[in-house]
Enzyme design. Structure first.
Site, short mmCIF file in Angstrom:
data_model
loop_
_atom_site.label_atom_id
_atom_site.label_comp_id
_atom_site.label_asym_id
_atom_site.label_seq_id
_atom_site.Cartn_x
_atom_site.Cartn_y
_atom_site.Cartn_z
CG ASP A 66 1.85 0.34 11.36
OD1 ASP A 66 1.00 1.02 11.96
OD2 ASP A 66 1.95 0.31 10.13
CG ASP A 69 -0.36 -0.21 2.52
OD1 ASP A 69 0.86 -0.38 2.59
OD2 ASP A 69 -1.11 -0.20 3.52
#
Length: 732
Positions: free
Chosen positions: A444, A70
């Site tokens: 993350d 992505d």
């Protein structure tokens, strides 16, 4: 190799005096063409860490596969080396929006051909998308810029594929867009035009075309713009090369079949399998199903392996069939948090299913961060891409929000991720001593301690507590064994280490703001004082908080600029600096962070990404990277600054070991010396001259977050990227 010609710049000019008082002046020097030095660039290995949104085996070429991400570009699988090769690192700063891959396509009749649809965001502030086409499996590219926007990092990025080579004619391609309908090319992707015959009407907020698939000589197109009733057509087909399109009759209805996510075609049984969900995902799905269409009779069958309901809510994502095993199909659940996502496999066309998670043996020893601080890893989440090797029915790959898992026996699974690095990196420290040359703060996956650059950190994520995204990372300059970190975590938002970052303990307490607005942190040179700044996710900023007892207690510092990242003086424990990017003002504290007063003004302002850096081993030697405003230096603790001539744009600055015979640290700059493009530069003479150390094949999109040299190895540089992990370079 020959000594490179250098581009000469100077440290201050009279022209700057109109902007602010100069700290120093310098005589004009001759400017020569941009110089460069050959560097070898590699990833500091982490292993994945990002959302792999698509995996595609080539249908007619054994061992050939591709993956898309992505925000981190596309990759080709090298079966001989058993690793992924990045294919889009040549995209530079101006093309940062193209590192998100919306879709990929291969040509079954021409194995060397590859097509990528690129575009990270479809918002008004983002650039338009582009299509790359290659005749050598991604080694070289030709590019076509589109007039529409794509959304490789938006909702629905795990659907697809939205790009297709027409089965009737290899020169014809189809591209499904989010807000501009269906596009068609008849010259192998060189030019594109809207297919005005496609019947669905796009909206400004919908998903548009979610998938394109060839079933024999028929092309199917999924449609994701829901009418909120679950009854409007959402699957179309053409049997005459797009001359006419029809809604596929009898399609499943209801919210569980609202958005077609992916599809796969079994040529032996003439069955089309479609996964559905009530939203495009990857987040937010609470309902979904799997349906099979007999393309000969037109009959639909509900073959959903497990129906979402109660506390067990989820949608369905990936689907793949086995080329030489009729009726064998694999599907994935998605957004299933209570029972954890799984793959279901059927060998009888969906009449019965087996959950592969239930018998899975996961081995994440190659990428220990996947344990997420626990003793066992999860089978996965955000599973919207599944692929089955057409030449080996037991060779299955699936992408998650953090890795690619693979198996060759349907039981033993391990990350199949070598070479694929998608981390969004926020902070970098290269310690002057210790067993690790690098500590990183990341999106993350929190903070990592890199014992080796060629292997994923053996300790995995920094634990106690485990953070999702790191927001701050700092080391005491005179006491490098003391390191602190901040970030988003479920069990605390700040932690400290007394062994250089190997092990951690949470701060004894934290300010109330830490829960919703953990920001950057600084630590005094002697490790006695902490300054923690708070920035809410919605952009609201707050003054810093100070602790002089290791985080046992905290007090607000009202005079500190709100949201500013504090920087400790490397030698004087009483001195901190903070740069107010909103007003372009440098603030300083000489009482250990208790109070701040303004010093230099009229520095670059208006962008929160401006950065302040302090030169290691020197007191009061400060640098401000001012983006389009250039680079500024102060040698008097921020009382005055001078603009560094010859630097047109400066995004981030770092320091490394001084060159042999030099007394000042090497400087590493991400910016531009002539205003034409951004690159990575090194200076061994206090910014008088610069040499470029990356090249056009190694650019990695947006790289303005952080850069640092290695204080123990001259010339080595570590670079933070937004989606291609940590790149490190050394002179070749």
């Amino acid at each position: 190799m020959p000594t490179p010609t250098r581009r000469t710049v100077l440290a201050g000019t009279a022209a700057t005096a109109a902007l602010l008082t100069l700290a120093t002046g310098a005589a004009a020097a001759e400017v020569t063409p941009e110089a460069s030095q050959s560097y070898r660039w590699r990833n500091a290995v982490i292993g994945g860490t990002g959302f792999v949104t698509g995996i595609l085996f080539h249908p007619t070429t054994p061992g050939l596969a591709y993956a898309r991400t992505d925000i981190g570009g596309a990759y080709r699988w090298d079966a001989h080396a058993a690793r992924w090769t990045p294919l889009t690192d040549q995209l530079g700063w101006d093309d940062w929006n193209l590192l998100g891959v919306e879709a990929l396509a291969v040509d079954p009749a021409h194995p060397d051909r590859l097509f990528l649809a690129l575009g990270t965001y479809a918002q008004s502030w983002a650039g338009n998308g582009a299509v790359l086409r290659s005749a050598d499996r991604g080694a070289t590219w030709r590019r076509t810029d589109l007039t529409v926007k794509l959304g490789g990092n938006e909702d629905g990025r795990g659907t697809g594929e939205r790009l297709l080579v027409d089965p009737r004619d290899s020169d014809t391609l189809w591209l499904g867009t989010r807000h501009d309908g269906l596009l068609k090319s008849t010259d192998r992707g060189a030019t594109w035009a809207a297919d005005t015959r496609f019947p669905a009407i796009p909206t400004a907020t919908g998903q548009g075309v979610t998938l394109l698939l060839a079933a024999g000589r028929t092309v199917y197109a999924g449609w994701g713009d829901s009418d909120d009733t679950g009854t409007a057509p959402n699957l179309f087909r053409t049997t005459d090369d797009g001359t006419t399109w029809q809604a596929v009759p009898g399609r499943p209805t209801g919210t569980a079949a609202e958005v077609p996510i992916r599809a796969a075609y079994d040529a032996h049984t003439r069955a089309l399998y479609v996964t559905y969900a009530n939203t495009p995902g990857p987040n937010g799905q609470t309902d979904g199903g799997v349906h099979r269409l007999d393309t000969v009779t037109g009959t639909w069958s509900d073959v959903t392996p497990a129906v979402p309901g109660g506390a067990d809510t989820f949608g369905y994502g990936g689907v793949a069939v086995t080329a030489h095993r009729p009726g064998t199909v694999v599907v994935s659940t998605n957004n299933r948090w209570s029972a954890v996502d799984t793959l279901y496999r059927s060998t009888d066309g969906g009449r019965s299913w087996v959950s592969l998670k239930d018998t899975a043996v996961l081995d994440v020893s190659e990428t220990p961060y996947l344990n997420w601080g626990d003793t066992q890893p999860k089978f996965g989440w955000w599973i919207q891409s599944v692929a089955v090797d057409p030449y080996d029915a037991r060779h299955v790959l699936y992408g998650t929000g953090a890795t690619v898992y693979g198996t060759r026996d349907l039981t033993h699974w391990a990350p199949r991720i070598r070479g694929l690095e998608e981390t969004s990196v926020r902070q970098l420290i290269s310690p002057p001593t210790g067993t690790a040359h690098l500590i990183s703060g990341n999106g993350d996956i929190g903070v990592l301690y890199h014992e080796r650059l060629t292997a994923s950190p053996a300790r995995g994520l920094a634990a106690d507590p485990v953070f999702g995204t790191a927001t701050g990372l700092a080391q005491a300059a005179a006491k490098p064994s003391y390191v602190v970190r901040t970030g988003w975590g479920d069990h605390g938002n700040g932690a400290f280490s007394t062994d250089g970052g190997q092990t951690w303990a949470p701060f004894p307490s934290r300010p109330a703001l830490a829960h919703d607005a953990p920001g950057p942190i600084a630590v005094s040179a002697d490790g006695r004082v902490l300054l923690w700044t708070f920035v809410h996710w919605d952009g609201t900023t707050y003054p810093a908080y100070r602790s002089a007892d290791g985080g046992a207690s905290w007090a607000e510092v009202p005079t500190s600029p709100k949201g500013a990242t504090p920087v400790a003086d490397p030698l004087d424990p009483a001195v901190f600096h903070a740069y107010d990017t909103g007003t372009g003002t440098l603030f300083a504290s000489t009482d250990g962070g208790r109070t701040f007063t303004a010093r230099a003004t009229r520095l670059p302002a208006g962008d929160s990404q401006f950065q302040l850096a302090a030169t290691p081993g020197r007191s009061g030697d400060l640098w401000v990277s001012g983006k389009g405003g250039g680079l500024y230096r102060s040698v008097d603790g921020g009382v005055t600054f001078g603009r560094v001539a010859g630097v047109a744009a400066a995004y981030t600055l770092g320091f490394g070991k001084a060159a042999p015979g030099a007394a000042y640290p090497a400087l590493f700059l991400v910016g531009s010396t002539d205003g034409s493009r951004s690159a990575v530069y090194r200076s061994d003479d206090r910014a008088r001259t610069w040499i470029r150390v990356n090249d056009d094949a190694h650019q990695w999109g947006w790289t303005g977050q952080a850069v640092t040299g290695d204080p123990r190895i001259h010339g080595r540089v570590y670079l933070a990227t937004n989606g291609r992990g940590i790149q490190y370079g050394e002179p070749a």
